[in-house]
Design a protein around this motif. Sequence first.
Motif, short mmCIF file in Angstrom:
data_model
loop_
_atom_site.label_atom_id
_atom_site.label_comp_id
_atom_site.label_asym_id
_atom_site.label_seq_id
_atom_site.Cartn_x
_atom_site.Cartn_y
_atom_site.Cartn_z
N ILE A 26 0.83 -1.21 0.00
CA ILE A 26 0.00 0.00 0.00
C ILE A 26 0.86 1.25 0.00
O ILE A 26 0.61 2.20 -0.74
N VAL A 27 1.91 1.26 0.82
CA VAL A 27 2.78 2.43 0.88
C VAL A 27 3.49 2.64 -0.46
O VAL A 27 3.56 3.77 -0.95
N SER A 29 2.43 1.67 -3.38
CA SER A 29 1.48 2.07 -4.43
C SER A 29 1.14 3.55 -4.34
O SER A 29 0.78 4.16 -5.35
N LEU A 30 1.26 4.14 -3.17
CA LEU A 30 1.05 5.58 -3.05
C LEU A 30 2.14 6.36 -3.77
O LEU A 30 1.90 7.45 -4.28
N VAL A 31 3.33 5.79 -3.83
CA VAL A 31 4.45 6.42 -4.51
C VAL A 31 4.42 6.12 -6.00
O VAL A 31 4.98 6.86 -6.80
N GLY A 32 3.76 5.03 -6.38
CA GLY A 32 3.70 4.65 -7.79
C GLY A 32 4.59 3.48 -8.14
O GLY A 32 4.84 3.22 -9.31
N GLN A 34 5.48 -0.77 -7.55
CA GLN A 34 4.85 -2.03 -7.19
C GLN A 34 5.89 -3.08 -6.86
O GLN A 34 6.99 -3.07 -7.43
N ASP A 42 -3.11 -5.55 -9.61
CA ASP A 42 -3.66 -4.35 -10.23
C ASP A 42 -4.18 -4.56 -11.64
O ASP A 42 -4.63 -3.62 -12.28
N ARG A 46 -7.41 -0.56 -10.07
CA ARG A 46 -6.70 -0.06 -8.90
C ARG A 46 -7.51 -0.25 -7.62
O ARG A 46 -6.95 -0.51 -6.56
N PHE A 50 -6.28 -2.28 -4.34
CA PHE A 50 -6.28 -1.69 -3.00
C PHE A 50 -7.05 -2.57 -2.01
O PHE A 50 -6.60 -2.78 -0.88
N ARG A 53 -4.98 -5.60 -1.10
CA ARG A 53 -3.91 -5.24 -0.16
C ARG A 53 -4.46 -5.05 1.26
O ARG A 53 -3.84 -5.48 2.23
#
Length: 76
Positions: A26-27, A29-32, A34, A42, A46, A50, A53
């Motif tokens: 999750i962290v 994916s916030l940055v972009g 994987q 995914d 998305r 999520f 996860r």
Amino acid sequence: MYIISKNRNLWTVAGFLISGMGFVAIVLSLVGVQLSILTWIDKPGRLFGFLIRLLMIVSGIVLIFLSQTNLEDEPA
């Protein structure tokens, strides 16, 4: 429940790995970014990724809780 109480340490480690991998995913994916192991999540979308996860985090916590609970001493 005998299987969980017999391999208590193994289930605890598995729970930490599953929940830790879900949290890291999750962290990241916030940055972009994987994890290469979880790229298939995914593919449908998305939101689906999520939710999977989040399910990983919750299932890991449940595994940890069940492996550390001594159900044999509970009254019937």
